[in-house]
Design a protein around this motif. Structure first.
Motif, PDB file in Angstrom:
ATOM      1  N   ASN A  60     118.734  47.465  11.232  1.00  0.00           N
ATOM      2  CA  ASN A  60     119.622  46.382  11.651  1.00  0.00           C
ATOM      3  C   ASN A  60     119.149  45.751  12.943  1.00  0.00           C
ATOM      4  O   ASN A  60     119.854  45.755  13.952  1.00  0.00           O
ATOM      5  CB  ASN A  60     121.058  46.897  11.775  1.00  0.00           C
ATOM      6  CG  ASN A  60     121.608  47.333  10.437  1.00  0.00           C
ATOM      7  OD1 ASN A  60     121.307  46.728   9.417  1.00  0.00           O
ATOM      8  ND2 ASN A  60     122.390  48.390  10.430  1.00  0.00           N
ATOM      9  N   VAL A  61     117.952  45.213  12.919  1.00  0.00           N
ATOM     10  CA  VAL A  61     117.376  44.550  14.074  1.00  0.00           C
ATOM     11  C   VAL A  61     116.683  43.279  13.581  1.00  0.00           C
ATOM     12  O   VAL A  61     116.174  43.241  12.455  1.00  0.00           O
ATOM     13  CB  VAL A  61     116.381  45.484  14.819  1.00  0.00           C
ATOM     14  CG1 VAL A  61     115.222  45.871  13.928  1.00  0.00           C
ATOM     15  CG2 VAL A  61     115.874  44.861  16.092  1.00  0.00           C
ATOM     16  N   ALA A  62     116.700  42.260  14.409  1.00  0.00           N
ATOM     17  CA  ALA A  62     116.016  41.020  14.054  1.00  0.00           C
ATOM     18  C   ALA A  62     114.506  41.195  14.200  1.00  0.00           C
ATOM     19  O   ALA A  62     114.041  42.021  14.978  1.00  0.00           O
ATOM     20  CB  ALA A  62     116.481  39.893  14.979  1.00  0.00           C
ATOM     21  N   LEU A  63     113.757  40.412  13.447  1.00  0.00           N
ATOM     22  CA  LEU A  63     112.332  40.313  13.692  1.00  0.00           C
ATOM     23  C   LEU A  63     112.208  39.561  15.012  1.00  0.00           C
ATOM     24  O   LEU A  63     112.746  38.463  15.155  1.00  0.00           O
ATOM     25  CB  LEU A  63     111.662  39.541  12.553  1.00  0.00           C
ATOM     26  CG  LEU A  63     110.151  39.505  12.565  1.00  0.00           C
ATOM     27  CD1 LEU A  63     109.619  39.398  11.150  1.00  0.00           C
ATOM     28  CD2 LEU A  63     109.611  38.387  13.411  1.00  0.00           C
ATOM     29  N   ILE A  64     111.561  40.183  15.993  1.00  0.00           N
ATOM     30  CA  ILE A  64     111.486  39.618  17.337  1.00  0.00           C
ATOM     31  C   ILE A  64     110.059  39.218  17.658  1.00  0.00           C
ATOM     32  O   ILE A  64     109.124  39.983  17.412  1.00  0.00           O
ATOM     33  CB  ILE A  64     112.006  40.632  18.382  1.00  0.00           C
ATOM     34  CG1 ILE A  64     113.474  40.958  18.106  1.00  0.00           C
ATOM     35  CG2 ILE A  64     111.823  40.094  19.803  1.00  0.00           C
ATOM     36  CD1 ILE A  64     114.019  42.096  18.930  1.00  0.00           C
ATOM     37  N   LEU A  65     109.903  38.028  18.200  1.00  0.00           N
ATOM     38  CA  LEU A  65     108.604  37.525  18.634  1.00  0.00           C
ATOM     39  C   LEU A  65     108.598  37.529  20.158  1.00  0.00           C
ATOM     40  O   LEU A  65     109.299  36.751  20.790  1.00  0.00           O
ATOM     41  CB  LEU A  65     108.376  36.117  18.070  1.00  0.00           C
ATOM     42  CG  LEU A  65     108.425  36.053  16.536  1.00  0.00           C
ATOM     43  CD1 LEU A  65     108.493  34.620  16.055  1.00  0.00           C
ATOM     44  CD2 LEU A  65     107.250  36.795  15.931  1.00  0.00           C
ATOM     45  N   GLY A  66     107.823  38.447  20.743  1.00  0.00           N
ATOM     46  CA  GLY A  66     107.853  38.670  22.180  1.00  0.00           C
ATOM     47  C   GLY A  66     106.558  38.348  22.889  1.00  0.00           C
ATOM     48  O   GLY A  66     105.633  37.740  22.329  1.00  0.00           O
ATOM     49  N   GLN A  67     106.499  38.786  24.139  1.00  0.00           N
ATOM     50  CA  GLN A  67     105.357  38.490  25.012  1.00  0.00           C
ATOM     51  C   GLN A  67     104.036  38.997  24.436  1.00  0.00           C
ATOM     52  O   GLN A  67     103.034  38.302  24.499  1.00  0.00           O
ATOM     53  CB  GLN A  67     105.591  39.090  26.406  1.00  0.00           C
ATOM     54  CG  GLN A  67     106.740  38.449  27.166  1.00  0.00           C
ATOM     55  CD  GLN A  67     106.458  37.007  27.541  1.00  0.00           C
ATOM     56  OE1 GLN A  67     105.327  36.629  27.818  1.00  0.00           O
ATOM     57  NE2 GLN A  67     107.490  36.190  27.543  1.00  0.00           N
ATOM     58  N   VAL A  68     104.024  40.232  23.935  1.00  0.00           N
ATOM     59  CA  VAL A  68     102.813  40.795  23.331  1.00  0.00           C
ATOM     60  C   VAL A  68     103.031  40.832  21.835  1.00  0.00           C
ATOM     61  O   VAL A  68     103.843  41.597  21.348  1.00  0.00           O
ATOM     62  CB  VAL A  68     102.528  42.214  23.869  1.00  0.00           C
ATOM     63  CG1 VAL A  68     101.310  42.827  23.192  1.00  0.00           C
ATOM     64  CG2 VAL A  68     102.346  42.198  25.382  1.00  0.00           C
ATOM     65  N   ASN A  69     102.438  40.015  21.078  1.00  0.00           N
ATOM     66  CA  ASN A  69     101.458  39.058  21.494  1.00  0.00           C
ATOM     67  C   ASN A  69     101.769  37.639  21.032  1.00  0.00           C
ATOM     68  O   ASN A  69     100.911  36.767  21.083  1.00  0.00           O
ATOM     69  CB  ASN A  69     100.069  39.486  21.017  1.00  0.00           C
ATOM     70  CG  ASN A  69      99.897  39.417  19.513  1.00  0.00           C
ATOM     71  OD1 ASN A  69     100.816  39.665  18.745  1.00  0.00           O
ATOM     72  ND2 ASN A  69      98.714  39.061  19.082  1.00  0.00           N
TER      73      ASN A  69
END
Length: 139
Positions: free
Chosen positions: A103-112
């Protein structure tokens, strides 16, 4: 390319809109189209467990060495490199912390993700803009 902020549920209000990006992920011979949350406050890209399974990845407890923080801190995560297609941009390789959390979103973060794309947020207009990193641009 500009994208609108969106909600995950039509019953949500304008205040619930977030920068969500449609993208296609490929791993081996499989692919899936998903929507990722573009999160400048996230250190790493995060892929929920079900997403990795749909891509045909195999969980290996020996590789589950990534420590996540916050509400994902109790879940194991392992590295998973996939090819991502965003809009009309050339495909890029994205490194994900593939977590056992469902139950977590696909997250687009700093790396990479933020190392591959320049991102500008225009919250008052409920839009965000993504541009590909220029050839030779430092990471």
């Amino acid at each position: 390319m500009r994208f609108p902020y969106s909600t995950s549920d039509p019953s949500q209000s304008e205040l619930d809109r977030l920068p969500r990006l449609p993208l296609t992920l490929r791993y081996g011979q499989r692919q899936m189209t998903e929507t990722g949350l573009v999160d400048s406050g996230a250190t790493v890209n995060v892929l929920p467990y079900g997403g990795g399974i749909r891509l045909g990845a195999v969980w290996d407890d020996r590789k589950a060495s990534i420590r996540l923080a916050g509400n994902l801190g109790n879940f194991a995560a392992m590295p998973l490199i996939v090819t991502a297609e965003v809009g009309d941009f050339a495909p890029v390789r994205l490194a994900f912390a593939w977590t056992q959390a469902e139950n977590v979103a696909l997250i687009l973060g700093q790396v990479n993700f933020f190392m591959e794309f320049n991102v500008c947020f225009f919250r008052p207009q409920l839009e965000f803009e993504i541009n590909a990193k220029a050839p030779g641009e430092a990471i």
